[in-house]
Design an enzyme around this catalytic site. Sequence first.
Site, short mmCIF file in Angstrom:
data_model
loop_
_atom_site.label_atom_id
_atom_site.label_comp_id
_atom_site.label_asym_id
_atom_site.label_seq_id
_atom_site.Cartn_x
_atom_site.Cartn_y
_atom_site.Cartn_z
CD GLU A 105 -5.20 3.49 -2.09
OE1 GLU A 105 -6.06 4.24 -1.60
OE2 GLU A 105 -4.08 3.88 -2.46
CG ASP B 190 -1.63 1.29 1.48
OD1 ASP B 190 -1.70 2.12 0.56
OD2 ASP B 190 -2.16 1.48 2.60
CE LYS C 153 -1.80 6.88 -3.34
NZ LYS C 153 -2.26 5.95 -2.29
CG ASP D 202 -9.02 4.83 2.50
OD1 ASP D 202 -8.50 5.41 3.48
OD2 ASP D 202 -8.34 4.30 1.60
P1 ADP Z 1 -2.62 7.27 3.94
O1 ADP Z 1 -3.50 6.22 3.39
O2 ADP Z 1 -3.15 8.65 3.75
O3 ADP Z 1 -1.20 7.14 3.54
P2 ADP Z 1 -3.12 6.19 6.63
O4 ADP Z 1 -4.29 5.40 6.28
O5 ADP Z 1 -1.97 5.49 7.24
O6 ADP Z 1 -2.56 7.10 5.51
O7 ADP Z 1 -3.64 7.34 7.64
C1 ADP Z 1 -2.77 8.26 8.18
C2 ADP Z 1 -3.54 9.20 9.05
O8 ADP Z 1 -4.14 8.46 10.10
C3 ADP Z 1 -2.66 10.25 9.70
O9 ADP Z 1 -3.30 11.50 9.60
C4 ADP Z 1 -2.59 9.79 11.13
O10 ADP Z 1 -2.41 10.87 12.00
C5 ADP Z 1 -3.95 9.17 11.30
N1 ADP Z 1 -4.01 8.24 12.42
C6 ADP Z 1 -3.25 7.13 12.63
N2 ADP Z 1 -3.60 6.55 13.78
C7 ADP Z 1 -4.61 7.29 14.32
C8 ADP Z 1 -5.40 7.20 15.51
N3 ADP Z 1 -5.20 6.23 16.39
N4 ADP Z 1 -6.34 8.15 15.71
C9 ADP Z 1 -6.54 9.14 14.83
N5 ADP Z 1 -5.83 9.28 13.71
C10 ADP Z 1 -4.88 8.37 13.44
MG MG Z 2 -4.44 4.82 2.40
#
Ligand code: ADP
Ligand code: MG
Length: 618
Positions: free
Chosen positions: A149, A10, A71, A171
């Site tokens: 995704e 991912d 990205k 998502d």
């Molecule tokens: P992406 O798909 O955008 O690369 P993710 O799905 O990993 O990213 O999401 C990242 C986001 O999730 C960040 O903004 C991070 O701060 C938030 N995040 C991760 N864990 C938590 C949590 N426990 N509570 C709230 N937000 C979270």
């Molecule tokens: Mg993502």
Amino acid sequence: MASDKILGIDLGTTNSAMAVMENGDPEVIVNGEGDRTTPSVVAYNDDELIVGEPAKNQAIQNPENTVESIKRHMGEEDYTVELGGESYTPEEVSAHILQKIKNDAETYLGEEIERAVITVPAYFNDKQRQATKDAGRIAGFDVERIINEPTAAAMAYGLDDTRDQSVLVFDLGGGTFDVSVLELGDGVHEVVATNGDTSLGGDDWDETVKEWLADHFEDEHDISLRDDRQALQRLRDAAEKAKIELSSRKETEVNLPFIASTDEGPMHLEKSITRDTFQDLTDHLVERTSAPTKKALSDAGYSTDEIDEVILVGGSTRIPVIKEQVADIVGMEPQMNVNPDEAAALGAAIQGGVLSGEVDDLVLLDVTPLSLGVEVKGGLFERIINANTTIPTSESKVFTTAEDEQRQVQIRVFQGEREVAEENELLDEFKLRGIPPAPAGTPKIELTFQIDESGIMHVAAKERDSGEHEKVTIEGGVGLSDKEVERMKQDAQQHSDEDEMQRRRIEAQTHAEQMKQRAERVLQENRDAIANNVVQELEAAIDDAETALEESTTDISRYDRVASQIETTLGKVDESKLSSPKSEDNALTDAGTGETATAEAGGEVDNVDASFRDLSDD
Ligand code: ADP
Ligand code: MG
């Protein structure tokens, strides 16, 4: 020795994750730092490029040499970033992230990994998918498949396709929000609608808390932190940390010593924040997920009570009110038994298992986010593949020429939803040459749009009589950012009425022009064989058409009148005397003689008939 395992990746905007099949189940692989996700951050520090957590950690001290959220620029041509005085394309920056992932996976597994499946947002266009594939290749992977995704996430949730069910995938990541509706059943996963907001994500929650902290500090100490980049970066990181803590706690403490220095000495920021305050501050952000979710449902033709499962994906869905919001909209509790930030990688690993033969019984189907087509005479957009078509797919249509003796056509490939081609995104253009001289509307030019399993598009053009052909793979040209895809959809919605009027006008105008040409040809070729009064009638009808066309009136009914006047008069001519055939195909843009090839697009109008023949019916 290289493993036959396929790594599921991912490649996220803020975080990336990887997984692989182990004994029939997908398992997340921890990176070199021992973490289950890797920040998608690349930086130049101490004469070398660093990736992931170390890069994120030094972002405060080294913002000029740190690249985040690359990205968002995937597939954008001419976009580069500077790192340590060298410039890098988005593919190259992404390749550095993938390279780290590859190395870490190989260390963990103790064998070389060459093959990968990489996930992309469902709305990624062909160029963005191609760029993602290229990034994989640069990193040394054989990219076996690019998959969507939400589809990957559904697979990770083990939603099987043995019974019919509809699934909403919600998502919310770090910088983007995507909502998709999937249909499962008969061994098939299919994305039937996608929507979202490309500028909504966890970063916005961080930003809101950061602003609140800065305001509080300014109120208390009369010092603005907003001009101090370093302080702002620290504030942002503290805000994210507080946000994450508030997902599992009711209150948290922000502590930033030495955030500012004054004549009286260093100042510290100390502030506690409760979940209630946090929710009040970010209510408006939560609200923004509502409309796209409802839109995706209505696009898919579902009411909320027809959804069988809701799954949450993306780190930000760990925020408690987000879960509640989704439950409210859809009227059911979302599933959360897979870590939301790992779901896409796990699904990619399962898809890898399908490809390597480790898992069977699964077929994946994805959809095109926007329509794909070509420009036809009059500048109209003629769709060949409609939005939300399941891929892989292949569609053909037959087109023709606009001018007598036209030897080449200009094929301009667009993506979008507007009726006027130029309002859409030009993906590529090319010429088909060597068309045998013939009256306008006679040559049969077959265009085939094929989108492969990875979402990469091949366009082929073939003139049927001569066999002349030409083809392109869509890469190069201007890329679409996530925001633009969203904007284009909204644009099309806003302009739908005027676009419809314009299409009807151009079609009517073109039809009139076509009838006039045809009448002229009939006169030219058969004048002596036609009764005198009919010749006169035809000439008068041609004159009327010419006047209307010259005035380029916006009165659609006038074009219709002059066209039907010609048609009626032509009806009085003995059918056997009509040597030139009547075209039923759309005319492509005339490629002219070279330099001026595209200049007339959208300008003059020739020989387009609204009807076309779809080859798939042949
Ligand atoms: P992406 O798909 O955008 O690369 P993710 O799905 O990993 O990213 O999401 C990242 C986001 O999730 C960040 O903004 C991070 O701060 C938030 N995040 C991760 N864990 C938590 C949590 N426990 N509570 C709230 N937000 C979270
Ligand atoms: Mg993502």
